[in-house]
Design a protein around this motif. Structure first.
Motif, PDB file in Angstrom:
ATOM      1  N   LEU A  53       0.879  -1.460   0.030  1.00 22.19           N
ATOM      2  CA  LEU A  53      -0.041   0.144   0.030  1.00 22.19           C
ATOM      3  C   LEU A  53       0.929   1.192  -0.154  1.00 22.19           C
ATOM      4  N   ASN A  54       2.286   1.298   0.383  1.00 20.59           N
ATOM      5  CA  ASN A  54       2.949   2.381   0.441  1.00 20.59           C
ATOM      6  C   ASN A  54       4.286   2.307  -0.180  1.00 20.59           C
ATOM      7  N   CYS A  55       4.598   1.069  -0.864  1.00 24.46           N
ATOM      8  CA  CYS A  55       5.846   1.133  -1.509  1.00 24.46           C
ATOM      9  C   CYS A  55       5.908  -0.066  -2.428  1.00 24.46           C
ATOM     10  N   LYS A  56       7.152   0.127  -3.059  1.00 22.19           N
ATOM     11  CA  LYS A  56       7.200  -1.121  -4.183  1.00 22.19           C
ATOM     12  C   LYS A  56       8.513  -1.762  -4.112  1.00 22.19           C
ATOM     13  N   TYR A  57       8.773  -2.987  -4.005  1.00 28.36           N
ATOM     14  CA  TYR A  57      10.305  -3.544  -4.209  1.00 28.36           C
ATOM     15  C   TYR A  57      10.136  -4.846  -4.869  1.00 28.36           C
ATOM     16  N   SER A  58      11.473  -5.399  -5.052  1.00 31.09           N
ATOM     17  CA  SER A  58      11.609  -6.419  -5.788  1.00 31.09           C
ATOM     18  C   SER A  58      12.058  -7.575  -4.830  1.00 31.09           C
ATOM     19  N   THR A  59      11.925  -8.735  -4.658  1.00 28.48           N
ATOM     20  CA  THR A  59      12.490  -9.708  -3.980  1.00 28.48           C
ATOM     21  C   THR A  59      12.409 -11.064  -4.582  1.00 28.48           C
ATOM     22  N   LYS A  60      13.126 -11.966  -3.901  1.00 28.82           N
ATOM     23  CA  LYS A  60      13.468 -13.421  -4.654  1.00 28.82           C
ATOM     24  C   LYS A  60      12.543 -14.429  -3.678  1.00 28.82           C
ATOM     25  N   ILE A  61      11.826 -15.295  -4.123  1.00 27.11           N
ATOM     26  CA  ILE A  61      10.894 -15.973  -3.324  1.00 27.11           C
ATOM     27  C   ILE A  61      10.864 -17.269  -3.918  1.00 27.11           C
ATOM     28  N   LEU A  62      10.533 -18.568  -3.154  1.00 30.08           N
ATOM     29  CA  LEU A  62      10.865 -19.809  -3.507  1.00 30.08           C
ATOM     30  C   LEU A  62       9.280 -20.565  -3.526  1.00 30.08           C
ATOM     31  N   ASN A  63       9.052 -21.648  -4.315  1.00 27.83           N
ATOM     32  CA  ASN A  63       8.013 -22.153  -4.372  1.00 27.83           C
ATOM     33  C   ASN A  63       7.702 -23.323  -3.580  1.00 27.83           C
ATOM     34  N   GLN A  64       6.497 -23.541  -2.923  1.00 23.39           N
ATOM     35  CA  GLN A  64       6.320 -24.446  -1.924  1.00 23.39           C
ATOM     36  C   GLN A  64       5.010 -25.039  -2.187  1.00 23.39           C
ATOM     37  N   PRO A  65       4.573 -26.380  -2.137  1.00 25.54           N
ATOM     38  CA  PRO A  65       3.356 -27.008  -2.357  1.00 25.54           C
ATOM     39  C   PRO A  65       2.392 -26.514  -1.704  1.00 25.54           C
ATOM     40  N   LYS A  66       2.272 -26.277  -0.355  1.00 23.23           N
ATOM     41  CA  LYS A  66       1.524 -25.853   0.638  1.00 23.23           C
ATOM     42  C   LYS A  66       2.465 -24.913   1.725  1.00 23.23           C
ATOM     43  N   ILE A  67       1.769 -23.891   2.035  1.00 25.73           N
ATOM     44  CA  ILE A  67       2.325 -22.781   2.860  1.00 25.73           C
ATOM     45  C   ILE A  67       1.923 -22.937   4.327  1.00 25.73           C
ATOM     46  N   GLY A  68       0.637 -22.987   4.357  1.00 25.31           N
ATOM     47  CA  GLY A  68      -0.025 -23.081   5.653  1.00 25.31           C
ATOM     48  C   GLY A  68      -1.414 -23.364   5.553  1.00 25.31           C
ATOM     49  N   SER A  69      -1.888 -23.230   6.907  1.00 28.84           N
ATOM     50  CA  SER A  69      -3.558 -23.648   6.917  1.00 28.84           C
ATOM     51  C   SER A  69      -4.154 -22.514   6.650  1.00 28.84           C
ATOM     52  N   ILE A  70      -5.663 -22.560   6.764  1.00 31.07           N
ATOM     53  CA  ILE A  70      -6.652 -21.572   6.579  1.00 31.07           C
ATOM     54  C   ILE A  70      -6.430 -20.587   7.819  1.00 31.07           C
ATOM     55  N   ILE A  71      -6.333 -19.379   7.486  1.00 35.14           N
ATOM     56  CA  ILE A  71      -6.544 -18.210   8.800  1.00 35.14           C
ATOM     57  C   ILE A  71      -7.754 -17.494   8.435  1.00 35.14           C
ATOM     58  N   PRO A  72      -8.518 -17.656   9.551  1.00 33.71           N
ATOM     59  CA  PRO A  72     -10.108 -17.035   9.244  1.00 33.71           C
ATOM     60  C   PRO A  72      -9.795 -15.438   9.452  1.00 33.71           C
ATOM     61  N   ARG A  73     -10.880 -14.916   8.502  1.00 31.30           N
ATOM     62  CA  ARG A  73     -10.827 -13.236   8.607  1.00 31.30           C
ATOM     63  C   ARG A  73     -11.654 -12.492   9.495  1.00 31.30           C
ATOM     64  N   ILE A  74     -11.383 -11.536   9.858  1.00 25.32           N
ATOM     65  CA  ILE A  74     -12.140 -10.833  10.733  1.00 25.32           C
ATOM     66  C   ILE A  74     -13.697 -10.553  10.228  1.00 25.32           C
ATOM     67  N   ARG A  75     -14.675 -11.052  11.073  1.00 24.87           N
ATOM     68  CA  ARG A  75     -15.997 -10.734  10.764  1.00 24.87           C
ATOM     69  C   ARG A  75     -16.588  -9.748  11.766  1.00 24.87           C
ATOM     70  N   ASP A  76     -15.959  -9.356  12.568  1.00 24.20           N
ATOM     71  CA  ASP A  76     -16.514  -8.257  13.544  1.00 24.20           C
ATOM     72  C   ASP A  76     -16.434  -7.035  12.930  1.00 24.20           C
ATOM     73  N   GLU A  77     -17.781  -6.502  12.590  1.00 29.97           N
ATOM     74  CA  GLU A  77     -17.716  -5.295  11.876  1.00 29.97           C
ATOM     75  C   GLU A  77     -17.074  -4.146  12.755  1.00 29.97           C
ATOM     76  N   SER A  78     -17.517  -4.070  14.126  1.00 28.83           N
ATOM     77  CA  SER A  78     -17.127  -3.095  14.819  1.00 28.83           C
ATOM     78  C   SER A  78     -15.604  -2.975  15.274  1.00 28.83           C
ATOM     79  N   LEU A  79     -15.066  -4.457  15.070  1.00 27.95           N
ATOM     80  CA  LEU A  79     -13.723  -4.403  15.293  1.00 27.95           C
ATOM     81  C   LEU A  79     -13.094  -3.750  13.966  1.00 27.95           C
ATOM     82  N   PHE A  80     -13.403  -4.253  12.947  1.00 26.65           N
ATOM     83  CA  PHE A  80     -12.818  -3.682  11.521  1.00 26.65           C
ATOM     84  C   PHE A  80     -13.028  -1.993  11.584  1.00 26.65           C
TER      85      PHE A  80
END
Length: 100
Positions: A53-80
């Motif tokens: 959102l505030n800058c642009k850069y280049s980096t090197k990344i590696l591939n992986q079959p699976k990175i992690g499990s599902i991370i739930p999203r924020i659903r509480d509108e007052s918290l958001f």
């Protein structure tokens, strides 16, 4: 992007979707949380340009079959709303939990 790790990773499915070509390949094992070590595996190395959102850069990344499990999203509108009022912008919002 994982600033606390030696490398950042991208799932194989995204590599295919973005039609990325590896610039190099590496074979190595990884130290795991709890002291374990993964078996040695080959990973493609990709150079990508990432824009935040505030800058642009280049980096090197590696591939992986699976990175992690599902991370739930924020659903509480007052918290958001509270986070937004403090200038914190979340981009991973909504009702559905998408893969990482």
């Amino acid at each position: 992007m994982d600033e606390g790790s030696h490398f950042s990773y991208v799932e194989n499915g995204l590599v295919k979707e973005l039609k990325l070509c590896p610039s190099n390949k590496e074979t190595f094992s990884k130290g795991l949380l709890g002291g374990g070590i993964s078996p040695a595996a080959e990973h493609g190395r990709y150079t990508v340009t990432v824009e935040s959102l505030n800058c642009k850069y280049s980096t090197k990344i590696l591939n992986q079959p699976k990175i992690g499990s599902i991370i739930p999203r924020i659903r509480d509108e007052s918290l958001f709303a509270d986070l937004t009022s403090q200038g914190i912008k979340l981009t991973d919002i909504g009702k559905d939990t998408q893969p990482i």
